[in-house]
Every structure is written in structure tokens, then in C-alpha cells.
Design an enzyme around this catalytic site. Structure first.
Site, mmCIF file in Angstrom:
data_model
loop_
_atom_site.group_PDB
_atom_site.id
_atom_site.type_symbol
_atom_site.label_atom_id
_atom_site.label_comp_id
_atom_site.label_asym_id
_atom_site.label_seq_id
_atom_site.Cartn_x
_atom_site.Cartn_y
_atom_site.Cartn_z
ATOM 1 N N TYR A 42 23.426 61.551 16.587
ATOM 2 C CA TYR A 42 23.485 60.086 16.486
ATOM 3 C C TYR A 42 24.374 59.519 17.594
ATOM 4 C CZ TYR A 42 24.311 55.426 14.506
ATOM 5 O OH TYR A 42 24.407 54.074 14.330
ATOM 6 N N ASP A 43 25.531 60.154 17.814
ATOM 7 C CA ASP A 43 26.441 59.693 18.865
ATOM 8 C C ASP A 43 25.804 59.797 20.238
ATOM 9 O OD1 ASP A 43 28.407 59.095 17.060
ATOM 10 O OD2 ASP A 43 29.451 61.010 17.271
ATOM 11 N N SER B 295 35.523 50.672 15.221
ATOM 12 C CA SER B 295 35.233 52.100 15.200
ATOM 13 C C SER B 295 36.018 52.769 16.322
ATOM 14 C CB SER B 295 33.735 52.346 15.374
ATOM 15 O OG SER B 295 33.294 51.802 16.599
ATOM 16 N N LYS C 105 40.311 63.754 11.396
ATOM 17 C CA LYS C 105 39.304 62.703 11.269
ATOM 18 C C LYS C 105 38.525 62.976 9.977
ATOM 19 C CE LYS C 105 35.612 60.217 13.559
ATOM 20 N NZ LYS C 105 34.783 60.133 12.343
ATOM 21 N N LYS D 116 46.135 59.225 18.547
ATOM 22 C CA LYS D 116 46.634 57.864 18.711
ATOM 23 C C LYS D 116 47.915 57.898 19.528
ATOM 24 C CE LYS D 116 46.139 54.831 15.420
ATOM 25 N NZ LYS D 116 46.248 54.098 14.125
ATOM 26 N N CYS E 177 42.046 87.245 43.981
ATOM 27 C CA CYS E 177 40.807 86.493 43.791
ATOM 28 C C CYS E 177 39.644 87.463 43.601
ATOM 29 C CB CYS E 177 40.545 85.608 45.004
ATOM 30 S SG CYS E 177 38.934 84.781 44.959
ATOM 31 N N CYS F 210 37.242 87.071 46.966
ATOM 32 C CA CYS F 210 37.624 87.467 48.332
ATOM 33 C C CYS F 210 38.807 88.421 48.387
ATOM 34 C CB CYS F 210 37.919 86.225 49.172
ATOM 35 S SG CYS F 210 39.387 85.310 48.621
ATOM 36 N N CYS G 146 42.788 80.696 44.017
ATOM 37 C CA CYS G 146 42.669 81.518 45.213
ATOM 38 C C CYS G 146 43.486 80.835 46.306
ATOM 39 C CB CYS G 146 41.209 81.644 45.624
ATOM 40 S SG CYS G 146 40.968 82.437 47.235
ATOM 41 N N CYS H 229 37.069 81.639 51.216
ATOM 42 C CA CYS H 229 36.604 82.437 50.071
ATOM 43 C C CYS H 229 35.117 82.166 49.840
ATOM 44 C CB CYS H 229 37.405 82.068 48.832
ATOM 45 S SG CYS H 229 36.830 82.863 47.314
#
EC number: 6.5.1.2
Length: 647
Positions: free
Chosen positions: A38-39, A80, A106, A265, A379, A382, A395, A401
Site C-alpha cells: 500500500y505504501d 500521519s 510503531k 522523533k 582490498c 587490488c 581501499c 583499483c
């Protein structure tokens, strides 16, 4: 720009779907889709049509036949919460304020406002549409968590959530009830208060309006003093904000109430007031929501990949687990600090949550393992040494790289819209020594590409043709394609609209950027330093790419003041400074906030008294050093604006 037929059709479809699912959720308590889905519909509609009427209609139906209690108009709108699903979104929100953050559960229940006068509960009302709710006082008085009297004579409002404890819901679940939220919605609107009381509802108080509390924590402590149940909450530093989500994820299986995320909040009430609110949600709060399916699996190993910035990020390799119908074997671990904060070890039993179609996230450890996760000292691409900067390891040679360079090339190609340059092609180009910088795209010959495995002449010519299509770029796109930290879509658009030419962007200072709304010190520092470091690549690209100023807000592409920049000082007489700036921009000019050697004109307002301003002194100093900028009076600016040639 008018919307395309395709966009209009999508907007109509989204509005129809949102209205349909809104009614099922609020009026009938029979949702067909998850909150996450829904969101997604709502977020997509906000992108396409932020003023769509349906965005203000979300909530229960206004059908009088369905209203069980008398309407009650809220003194302050019950907005909301804005929602997010990714750590980056949460961290972006946290960068908008100063001070600590309070993390709270929530609750998946029914929002309610309690109004007390003279120490007595006068009205309890549902959220409704945020402006008008239903009076449910008679039923709320039956909730044991809601005191009928509180020890204060002040007129205050307590906001919170009516919910059903999972231990209470267990007996209804055995009788075939679907979920506690829907049961709560029906119970609180029972016409018989005894029937409502039989559902043994609870109330969680999380907000207090009308007292002199200076922080969110103080409000929560005051609510306990008034007789409300203590809220589970955490107080966090902004740079440790994800710890709240991780902790509530860990607690979630053992809570006696259902939650669908974590509410954050701003702790300081003063800072809350500064941030204010939109017509839809407060800016000082946000909900980080759980989404998708979750499951328990075992962490077997951690792989490390190198991003275009040189950041080395971990990925969890887990035993296969089915989430939302998909077999998952990999999960995101965000950064090296995340591993430490979870106490993650190899062999640990972990909770995975699949976020839509994106790689799942490892949320918490349920049972520790036996072996520590090895953290690389070199890394993995490299072999260069790594360095740790706060939560990440990097890195030390990202410009050479292989993995980082291919990432930079992929970012440039994707941003400017060069199709066909996937990782395989880019790796072939890197290995052949012909693709090591974005500049190399514009030097490619199809004969070289045709030698790549599985390419051939046809594909090679298509790729070269794609490059040729991208020899004219808008300024914002060009800036974003450079891959500079903090120079994303938002900041690049601001720079392009404000400065309009690449030379003026390159001359911008940290101090000048700090005067721009929504750009803080860390962003300003990163952008200015990044542009300076990228200067050799930028100059090389300019030999192959034409960079265009953005179209003006009035729709024109250029104007008589194009390539000219203006700074204003002193009070204007003929019109306000904002109007003067608007007229300059409408004719193609750029309006800056500080005097630099690249500036074209400093305009001095006619209503000027007292000593010279700092800007005037700076301009005179630069002119004395040979700068070509000129000082204009307000009358001279008016003549320029009214001139046909505007020169």
C-alpha cells in the site's frame, strides 16, 4: 511540462487502487494487500502527482451511515508519519536536525487523542482523516490503561495508540480472528461499552500536547506520572540511529504487542518546532517500517565487494532460506561497523528480512556463532591496504583499483544514459587498457570493442553510437555523473539551477554553499573538495562533451543574460530583491550569494546608507586585482533588464 498520456493513465490507476484499498483497510477491516505494498502505491503517486486529492483522503470513509460516534474536530491535526524502509533514507532524515533522537515502537493499532480538562478526561477521539475523528470517549473510559483523572489542572492532549495485547489476542485467534489490529478497530466502535470492554484493549501514550516539557523524553516521563503505562523507548545519538531499529527487531519476537516498525522523533521540542510539518506529516518524526517476509538462517561466510568510492562493503552468505517465495542465499550487512554492532559471528543463527525485490537485510542475531567474521586488511580487488573511516573501510587506491574504477565507469554510463555498458563490457575494456576513465568512453573505436569476447562488429558499433548520443549533457546530469560524494540528484540540481555554468560551479566555495538551504557543512565540504579533486577529469571531459545550462522555469532554454552572474547587496527600491533575482533568472542570469573573481556584476540597491558592505569591499578588492566584474547601481540594473539587448 505537461504529463504524458502514459503518466496520466498511471496516475488514474494509482488513485483508483489507493481509494479501493483505503476503504478495505479503514471501513471494512479486510485489507487485500500488505502495508508495504500500500505504501508503495502511495509513494509512487506522490512522485507523479504530489497534489493528487486522494493523498488527502486517506483514512476512514466520511459516509454518515458508517459513523458510530459524534464527529470531533481535532484542535491540532493528527498527521500521519512519513515512512522509510532503507538505512540511507533514515540517515538522510537524521541529517536535517541537531541533537538526540528517541526511538519508540510503531504500534499496529488505532491512533487516538485524549483531551483532559481540569484533570478529567473530557473527549477521546479517533484520528479519522487527521482533521475530524469519531468521539469514542465512552468506550475508551473502559480501557484500564487510560486514567479518567490525571494529577494536573492544565488543559492537555495525550496522543497514543489503542491496541490489543498479543496475549489477549491469543484466545480470539483460536476462534479464527485474523489479526489484533482489525479486532481492535471493531472493538473500540462497539455501541455497547460492556462489549467493548470485553475485548480488554490497551493504550500506549506517546505524545503530550499542552505542557512545558522541553524534550520528548520529558513528555514520556510526564505521561507515566499522569498514570499511563511506561513506553518502551531508546534515546540515541544521530550517528547511531540504526541501533534503535536493530534493538526493536531483536525485541520484537518477545513483545506482548504487535509492531510494524520503529518511530523516530527528534528529542528536543525546540528543534521539533523549528522543523515544523508539511500538510501530510511532521518533519520531526519518521517511521522506519518492517517490510516483507522474514526468516531464520545460518551465516556461513562474509564476502567483501568494492564500490566505486573505494568503500569495501560486506555481504552475508547464508544457508538457503525461502522468503516471499524466493530462495535467498545472500543478505546485506551495510558496513563493517554493522557487523560489530550486531556481534555477528560465523555460524550464527540470524534473522533475514526481504525488502521488496531488493537483496534481503540481515536484521539481528538470534543465536551466536563460534568464529569471528574476518575483516580484510587489504582490498579484495587490488590488494592495496585498507583504511577505516568511521563505519566503513576503504581501499587506499580507488583511482587505480579495478573494482572501484569499473564502478565509476558504470556510474557515469548509467547516469548519462549510455545503454549497453554492463559490467562484462566494462571489465573487458578495463582489462584491454582502453577504459580507465569516463573520458575514455569518448575515445572508443568500434574495432577495439569488437575484439571483446561475445561482442562482434554489430554490438561494437552500437556501443560507439550510444557514446556519440551523449556528447551533449545538461549541467546537472554531468555533475551527478562525476560520482562525487554528496553530489547526487538533489545537490546537482541546486547547483545547476543556481550557477547555470560549469565554470561558476567549479568556483563555488564552502562558505557560499553553506548559505544554500538544505546544504549543510559536511555536504558543502565534500562537494567542493570532490570538484577540486575531479578537476583534471572534468577538463578532459570538456574536450568531448558540450555542457548545457538547465531550462528556465518559464520554459525558455536561454536568455539575454545567459553566462552572466549577479550578486545583490543593499535594499532595493524599485522592487524587492527577490523580485529582482527572479527577473534576472528569467532572462538566463545566475544569482549567487557571494562575491568571487568569476562574478559578472555586483548590484547595489538604491536604498543604501552607512559604510560599504562586505560584498562591495570584496568586489573593489577583486577589481583592483584585475577581475572583470562590474559594480552596478539599481538604476543600471533596471536599464539592463529593460534593454532589448540586455547587455
Amino acid at each position: 511540462m505537461s504529463k504524458s498520456t502514459k503518466e496520466k493513465a498511471e496516475i488514474e490507476r494509482l488513485e483508483s487502487e489507493i481509494r479501493h484499498h483505503n476503504r478495505l483497510y479503514w471501513d471494512l477491516a479486510t485489507p487485500e494487500i500488505s502495508d508495504v505494498d500500500y505504501d508503495k502505491l502511495v509513494r509512487r503517486l506522490k512522485e507523479l502527482a504530489p497534489d493528487a486529492p486522494v493523498l488527502s483522503e486517506m483514512g476512514p470513509s466520511k459516509d454518515p451511515a458508517r459513523v458510530l460516534g459524534q464527529e470531533f474536530r481535532h484542535k491540532e491535526p493528527m498527521l500521519s508519519l512519513d515512512k522509510c524502509y532503507e538505512p540511507a533514507e533514515l540517515e538522510e532524515w537524521a541529517s536535517s536536525f541537531d541533537g538526540k533522537v528517541v526511538a519508540m515502537p510503531k504500534f499496529d493499532g488505532i491512533a487516538c487523542a485524549l483531551h483532559y480538562e481540569g484533570g478529567r478526561l473530557k473527549v477521546a477521539a479517533t484520528r479519522g482523516d487527521g482533521q475530524v475523528g469519531d468521539d469514542i470517549t465512552v468506550n475508551v473510559l473502559e480501557i484500564k490503561d487510560v486514567p479518567a483523572k490525571i494529577p494536573t489542572k492544565e488543559t492537555i492532549e495525550v496522543r497514543g495508540e489503542i491496541y490489543m495485547r498479543l496475549s489477549v489476542f491469543a484466545k480470539f485467534k483460536a476462534a479464527g480472528m485474523a489479526n489484533p489490529r482489525n479486532l481492535t478497530a471493531g472493538a473500540i466502535k462497539q455501541k455497547d461499552k460492556a462489549k467493548s470492554a470485553a475485548y480488554e484493549l490497551s493504550f500506549a501514550a506517546y505524545d503530550l500536547i499542552g505542557t512545558k516539557a522541553d524534550s520528548q523524553v520529558t513528555e514520556l516521563e510526564e505521561l507515566v506520572r499522569f498514570g499511563f503505562a511506561k513506553m518502551d523507548y531508546l534515546v540515541l545519538e544521530r550517528d547511531r540511529i540504526m541501533e534503535g531499529f536493530e534493538k526493536f527487531t531483536e525485541w520484537r519476537p518477545n513483545l506482548d504487542y504487535e509492531i510494524d516498525g520503529v518511530v523516530y522523533k527528534v528529542d528536543s521540542i525546540k528543534e521539533q518546532r523549528r522543523l515544523g510539518q508539511t500538510s501530510h506529516h511532521p518533519r520531526f518524526a519518521i517511521a522506519y517500517k518492517f517490510q516483507g517476509d522474514s526468516g531464520i538462517t545460518v551465516l556461513r561466510q562474509v564476502e567483501w565487494s568494492v564500490a566505486r568510492t573505494g568503500a569495501i562493503t560486506p555481504v552475508a552468505i547464508v544457508e538457503p532460506v525461502n522468503l516471499s517465495g524466493v530462495t535467498v542465499t545472500r543478505a546485506s550487512l551495510h558496513n563493517v561497523a554493522f557487523i560489530g554492532s550486531l556481534g555477528l559471528t560465523l555460524g550464527a543463527h540470524v534473522t533475514l528480512v526481504r525488502r521488496g525485490g531488493v537483496i534481503p537485510n540481515l536484521e539481528n542475531v538470534t543465536t551466536p556463532g563460534t568464529e569471528p567474521v574476518p575483516i580484510p586488511e587489504q582490498c579484495p580487488s587490488c590488494g592495496s591496504p585498507v583504511v577505516r573511516e568511521r563505519d566503513f573501510i576503504f581501499c587506499t587506491t580507488p583511482n587505480t583499483c579495478k573494482a572501484a574504477v569499473i564502478g565509476q565507469l558504470a556510474h557515469y554510463a548509467a547516469t548519462v544514459g549510455m545503454l549497453g555498458f554492463g559490467d562484462a563490457i566494462l571489465e573487458h575494456g578495463y582489462n584491454a587498457g582502453i577504459l580507465r576513465s569516463p573520458v575514455d568512453f569518448y575515445k572508443l573505436q568500434w574495432e577495439e570493442i569488437a575484439k571483446f569476447e561475445r561482442c562482434g562488429e554489430k554490438i561494437a558499433k552500437k556501443l560507439v553510437a550510444e557514446v556519440d548520443k551523449k556528447r551533449n549533457l545538461e549541467l546537472a546530469t554531468f555533475l551527478r555523473a562525476l560520482g562525487i560524494s554528496e553530489l547526487g540528484k538533489h545537490v546537482s540540481a541546486i547547483l545547476a539551477d543556481r550557477y547555470r555554468t560549469l565554470d561558476l560551479v567549479l568556483a563555488v566555495t564552502e562558505e557560499e554553499l553553506l548559505e544554500t538551504h538544505s546544504i549543510g557543512s559536511s555536504i558543502a565540504k565534500s562537494v567542493v573538495a570532490g570538484l577540486a579533486e575531479a578537476r583534471p577529469v572534468i577538463e578532459a571531459l570538456r574536450e568531448h562533451v558540450t555542457i548545457a545550462a538547465p531550462a528556465h522555469q518559464d520554459g525558455g532554454a536561454e536568455g539575454p543574460l545567459s553566462n552572466m552572474s549577479f550578486v545583490f547587496t543593499g535594499k532595493m527600491v524599485a522592487f524587492s530583491r527577490s523580485e529582482a533575482e527572479k527577473r534576472v533568472r528569467a532572462l538566463g542570469g545566475a544569482v549567487l550569494s557571494s562575491v568571487t573573481k568569476q562574478l559578472t556584476y555586483l548590484v547595489v540597491g538604491a536604498d543604501k546608507s552607512g559604510p560599504k558592505s562586505t560584498k562591495e569591499k570584496a568586489a573593489e578588492k577583486l577589481i583592483g586585482q584585475g577581475a572583470t566584474l562590474k559594480v552596478l547601481s539599481e538604476d543600471e540594473l533596471l536599464a539592463m533588464l529593460e534593454s532589448d539587448k540586455a547587455s
